[in-house]
Motif scaffolding. Structure first.
Motif, short mmCIF file in Angstrom:
data_model
loop_
_atom_site.label_atom_id
_atom_site.label_comp_id
_atom_site.label_asym_id
_atom_site.label_seq_id
_atom_site.Cartn_x
_atom_site.Cartn_y
_atom_site.Cartn_z
N TYR A 223 -3.45 15.53 -3.69
CA TYR A 223 -4.57 14.81 -3.33
C TYR A 223 -5.88 15.26 -3.96
CZ TYR A 223 -8.65 12.61 -0.72
OH TYR A 223 -9.78 12.25 -0.53
N SER B 236 -2.56 10.88 3.68
CA SER B 236 -3.85 10.63 3.17
C SER B 236 -4.01 9.66 2.11
CB SER B 236 -4.23 12.08 2.30
OG SER B 236 -4.10 13.34 3.29
N LYS B 237 -5.49 8.98 2.24
CA LYS B 237 -5.57 7.96 1.35
C LYS B 237 -5.33 8.42 -0.08
CE LYS B 237 -10.35 9.12 0.56
NZ LYS B 237 -11.80 8.75 0.32
N THR B 238 -4.78 7.70 -1.03
CA THR B 238 -4.74 7.94 -2.33
C THR B 238 -3.91 9.27 -2.48
OG1 THR B 238 -6.99 8.63 -2.79
CG2 THR B 238 -6.29 6.36 -3.42
N TYR C 220 0.81 -1.38 0.12
CA TYR C 220 -0.18 0.01 0.03
C TYR C 220 0.82 1.28 0.09
CZ TYR C 220 -4.48 -2.38 0.70
OH TYR C 220 -5.83 -3.06 0.63
N ASN D 176 0.65 6.69 -0.79
CA ASN D 176 -0.36 5.91 -0.22
C ASN D 176 -1.44 5.45 -1.33
OD1 ASN D 176 -2.32 4.38 1.39
ND2 ASN D 176 -2.78 6.36 2.61
N SER E 85 -3.76 3.41 -0.72
CA SER E 85 -5.02 2.73 -0.17
C SER E 85 -6.12 3.74 -0.63
CB SER E 85 -5.07 3.10 1.32
OG SER E 85 -6.30 2.55 2.05
N ASP F 275 -9.18 3.83 0.68
CA ASP F 275 -10.17 4.27 1.57
C ASP F 275 -9.53 4.60 3.03
OD1 ASP F 275 -9.35 1.69 2.47
OD2 ASP F 275 -11.38 0.90 1.98
N GLU F 276 -8.24 4.41 3.29
CA GLU F 276 -7.75 4.95 4.82
C GLU F 276 -6.59 5.73 4.53
OE1 GLU F 276 -7.66 1.54 7.68
OE2 GLU F 276 -7.91 0.25 6.17
N PRO F 277 -6.44 6.69 5.34
CA PRO F 277 -5.00 7.12 5.77
C PRO F 277 -4.06 6.14 6.25
CG PRO F 277 -6.72 7.76 7.17
CD PRO F 277 -7.37 6.94 6.45
#
Length: 500
Positions: free
Chosen positions: A451, A487-489, A403, A423, A425, A427-429
């Motif tokens: 982001y 942060s996610k993605t 991830y 990152n 992921s 859906d998640e930080p």
């Protein structure tokens, strides 16, 4: 919240970053040259026709080297058509891209442009429809001061000083059946060896790149590299890799895992190079030139509708979204992780054609992928520390994918550390810790984040700042431990500097 740890030691060094790893590519294709970097008569161009708004953005990236003039285009190209008085230059059919090439921009205009934007040339020779004689002639034209037919011809064309181009590609994708004059590995390897030998007779100070496989997925992959290096090992310095990725199935998790496939590709080619080295009992090391890489798929369908034999069509004009920028960031991290062997890399391409920069007649703007490319080029100079990432993983069609992609670079001269991280992921930080006890006197000076809530968000001329980085990331370095929540993605650049 996902958690990951990064382990580094300042004595465990992968290698020094060759700045040419941040290279790019300009081919006579679509609007890369015409209406891209060159547009006479446009108010944004100078008296030579060079677009100044585009040049400014290229200087912002700090592009160190640009591959030219192709690409598939080079395998049918007569460089002599693009030099001398413009009124005498012939219009020719370009079979590679089914268009008409006007030859109003050629070798000398390209060299003028490299000086304008502060870059160097990586020149390709035609080993498709031409060969040794042509390569000998072009290097004489470019690199010999005076006193011979082709060097004097350059002087006659208004260029007294030689261009002194030191990096040359021996053809392009010669394994591909789409390539004009494509060859078997044995045929190409022999031709590359003899062409390289003759070119070095003209200028012994050049570096040469042999064609590797056009992608990891070619049926001849691995056997091609072995055979070509068997023939040309003593004459070449690098072997090329080309690879593009696309989210054809709208499966973001698999798409973002494409960097795993890129990692495997690099490791495989390194292994082949080292196998041939051992087989030849050689002390010479062949390094890698990943001189075509990017995301490419958005424009595939529209390009099928293009009319043949027109001039300057809107061709390969991918409009990149936010998730594309994430993968480009991971691919840059992957290249840096192998900086001991990947010495040259070219984001393909630079303007309008699968590019970080887009233009219209009235201006230029940054695509989403501009930002990770610019960040790494500007802040990714120095030495790569071996970056051990302990991250949760997920299954993908490319194999297990972390991830978190990350790499740490130390610039001793500027007394800085830079962490590049993605990152992946959805859906998640992610909480990330990195022990930096050997850098206790350092502190975070900037944490930039790219982001957007919408993975499909794009930048356009009307909305050029839809996807842009911001500088309020939360990275902190205290008591020798870097801590951050990504942060996610997100694409992240955490810059640290030594306190005095």
């Amino acid at each position: 919240m996902k958690k990951a740890n990064i382990c580094v030691d300042r004595e465990f060094i992968v290698g020094d970053v060759d700045q040419r790893i941040y290279g790019s590519f300009i081919e006579h294709l679509g609007r890369a040259v015409y209406e891209g970097i060159y547009q006479p008569g446009n108010p944004l161009a100078d008296e030579r026709g060079l677009r100044q708004d585009v040049a400014k953005l290229i200087r912002e990236i700090g592009v160190p080297i640009v591959r030219y003039p192709g690409g598939n285009f080079v395998s049918g190209y007569h460089w002599e058509d693009g030099v001398g008085p413009k009124a005498e230059r012939p219009q020719k059919l370009d079979l590679a891209w089914s268009v008409v090439e006007t030859n109003q921009f050629g070798l000398n205009e390209f060299m003028d442009w490299t000086k304008e934007v502060g870059t160097e040339a990586m020149m390709a020779v035609n080993l498709g429809t031409r060969g040794v004689e042509d390569a000998k002639n072009i290097i004489e034209y470019c690199n010999i001061k005076e006193g011979s037919y082709y060097s004097d011809l350059r002087v006659q064309h208004g260029y007294k000083d030689p261009h002194n181009i030191k990096l040359w590609c021996l053809g392009n994708e010669m394994d591909g059946p789409w390539q004009m004059g494509h060859k078997t590995a044995k045929e190409y390897g022999r031709l590359a060896a003899e062409t390289g030998r003759i070119m070095r007779m003209v200028d012994s100070n050049i570096e040469l790149v042999a064609c590797g496989s056009s992608s990891l997925y070619m049926d001849t992959f691995a056997q091609w590299e072995e055979t070509v290096l068997d023939e040309a090992y003593d004459q070449v310095d690098y072997i090329s890799l080309h690879q593009y990725y696309g989210n054809h199935d709208n499966d973001t998790k698999n798409f973002l895992a494409s960097s795993v496939a890129m990692d495997e590709f690099i490791r495989s080619v390194v292994s082949i190079c080292d196998y041939v080295k051992v087989k030849k009992r050689s002390h010479k090391q062949i390094n890698l030139s990943f001189d075509e890489w990017n995301v490419w798929y958005h424009s595939n369908e529209q390009d099928k509708q293009l009319e043949k034999w027109v001039k300057v069509p809107h061709q390969l004009e991918d409009i990149y979204n936010f998730e594309d920028a994430l993968l480009v960031g991971s691919m840059l991290i992957t290249l840096l992780k192998y900086c001991d062997r990947v010495k040259i890399a070219c984001l393909a391409q630079l303007v309008n054609v699968i590019a970080p920069i887009m233009t219209s007649d009235s201006g230029a703007w940054k695509q989403t992928i501009f930002y990770p490319y610019m960040h790494t080029s500007v802040f990714g100079r120095g030495k790569v520390l071996h970056t051990l990432v302990k991250s949760p993983i997920y299954e993908s069609k490319h194999g297990d994918a972390p991830y978190l992609d990350a790499v740490l670079i130390e610039n001793e001269e500027e007394e800085t550390l830079t962490l590049f991280a993605v990152n992946k992921s959805l859906d998640e930080p992610m909480e990330v810790k990195c022990e930096l006890r050997q850098f206790k006197e350092y502190s975070v000076v900037e944490h930039q984040v790219l982001y957007h809530e919408d993975l499909k968000a794009e930048n356009t001329q009307a909305h050029p700042n839809n996807v842009v980085p911001y500088g309020n990331g939360n990275g902190k370095l205290e008591n020798g431990v870097l801590e951050t929540v990504l942060s996610k993605t997100s694409w992240n650049v955490i810059r640290m500097k030594k306190r005095h």
